[in-house]
Scaffold this active site. Sequence first.
Site, mmCIF file in Angstrom:
data_model
loop_
_atom_site.group_PDB
_atom_site.id
_atom_site.type_symbol
_atom_site.label_atom_id
_atom_site.label_comp_id
_atom_site.label_asym_id
_atom_site.label_seq_id
_atom_site.Cartn_x
_atom_site.Cartn_y
_atom_site.Cartn_z
ATOM 1 N N GLY A 285 -43.136 1.943 -47.227
ATOM 2 C CA GLY A 285 -42.560 2.991 -46.616
ATOM 3 C C GLY A 285 -41.944 2.935 -44.871
ATOM 4 O O GLY A 285 -42.397 1.578 -44.229
ATOM 5 N N ASP B 123 -46.120 -2.386 -52.706
ATOM 6 C CA ASP B 123 -45.858 -0.699 -52.134
ATOM 7 C C ASP B 123 -45.538 -0.749 -54.190
ATOM 8 O O ASP B 123 -45.855 -2.017 -55.357
ATOM 9 C CB ASP B 123 -44.131 -0.461 -51.788
ATOM 10 C CG ASP B 123 -44.446 1.164 -51.749
ATOM 11 O OD1 ASP B 123 -44.526 1.199 -50.862
ATOM 12 O OD2 ASP B 123 -44.418 1.529 -52.623
ATOM 13 N N HIS C 219 -57.622 14.216 -37.040
ATOM 14 C CA HIS C 219 -56.298 13.576 -37.285
ATOM 15 C C HIS C 219 -55.326 15.109 -37.504
ATOM 16 O O HIS C 219 -55.203 14.846 -38.728
ATOM 17 C CB HIS C 219 -55.267 12.225 -37.440
ATOM 18 C CG HIS C 219 -54.471 12.298 -37.956
ATOM 19 N ND1 HIS C 219 -53.572 12.386 -36.307
ATOM 20 C CD2 HIS C 219 -53.047 11.909 -38.674
ATOM 21 C CE1 HIS C 219 -52.130 11.982 -35.991
ATOM 22 N NE2 HIS C 219 -51.816 11.301 -37.792
#
Length: 314
Positions: A10, A32, A177
């Site tokens: 992506g 992918d 994060h």
Amino acid sequence: MRKVSIIGAGNVGSTLASLIALNELAHVVMVDVVQDMPKGKALDMMQMMAVFNNSIKIVGSNDYQDIKGSDIVVITAGIARKPGMSREDLLNTNSNIMKEVVENVRKYASNSIVIVVSNPLDVMTYLAYKILKNYGWNRFNVMGMAGVLDSARFKYFISEKLGVSLDNINALVLGSHGDTMVPVLTHTTISGIPIEKMLKKEELKELVERTRNGGAEIVSLLKTGSAYYAPAASTLEMIKSIIFDKKQILPVSVYCEGEYGYDDLVIGLPVVLGSKGIEKVVEIDLSDFEKEELNKSAQKIKQLCQELYTLNIV
Ligand code: TXD
């Protein structure tokens, strides 16, 4: 020539692939689930290499066999955050994707260093490590990318606020994060001068908030998808430190066994990053306030990881 495989072709995955190739660091494989898409991107990138007479090979594939012999595997597969969606909402979907990806990594790239990028980052790294440790990986060769990005965002905001060169700024962000990340002011300096001497408390508070909100700010501007140029560049920085055995001290999400008082937890801490992965976790002095903030961040990650057990994911 080294080989880096990227799972998930992506935005972050393909941007990273082109950065690795343009810097002539390694051959690249992108895998992918979307049929043919990685092949199309790889073909486009190979034609970009032709423009530069660059002999790096970029392969796009739907077949994990192509990651065989990888030195590094970067996992970006997952669903990106949409406006208004928290990183935590992604937990369920991305856990299942992560399990499937990691199963293939252990099957086909058993000697690789694994860098997880997918969100929610700390939990996905924890999950990847928990699975891979049964197959010969250790806590120092499965890690997460977040701190380099969050520190770069903090650094950028400081440079913009003060009108000084990025060169002079050393910024450090630790912890999760997420909203509880900890910009460490006592170790953030401009040409060696502590940031707290350069900016007022309120100004610093604003920069800290903007850093914590750094991903969401971009998500709301993009409307679809999330940030990818800086995330890809941050992953590249980690890859360079590994490939060239630079032993840079970088904030990296690492599985703790006692460091900073944490156990059985993946959290962003300063580490030395070299050819074998994390060489050590660097213990730095934190103020009482920073330690408290880091504890809050650890608490939040623990809660999320707990959900992996509640949902029977691990
Ligand atoms: O600092 C950080 N760690 C982050 C993390 C910074 C930016 C992005 N962050 C997260 O990385 C983001 O929340 C996502 O979880 C990942 C990837 O972000 P990106 O922006 O690249 O998302 P895309 O463009 O949607 O790409 C994800 C790709 C897409 O092509 C899917 O088809 C693929 O992942 N995908 C899969 N590939 C292989 N196998 C499976 N099962 C799979 N499922 C989806």
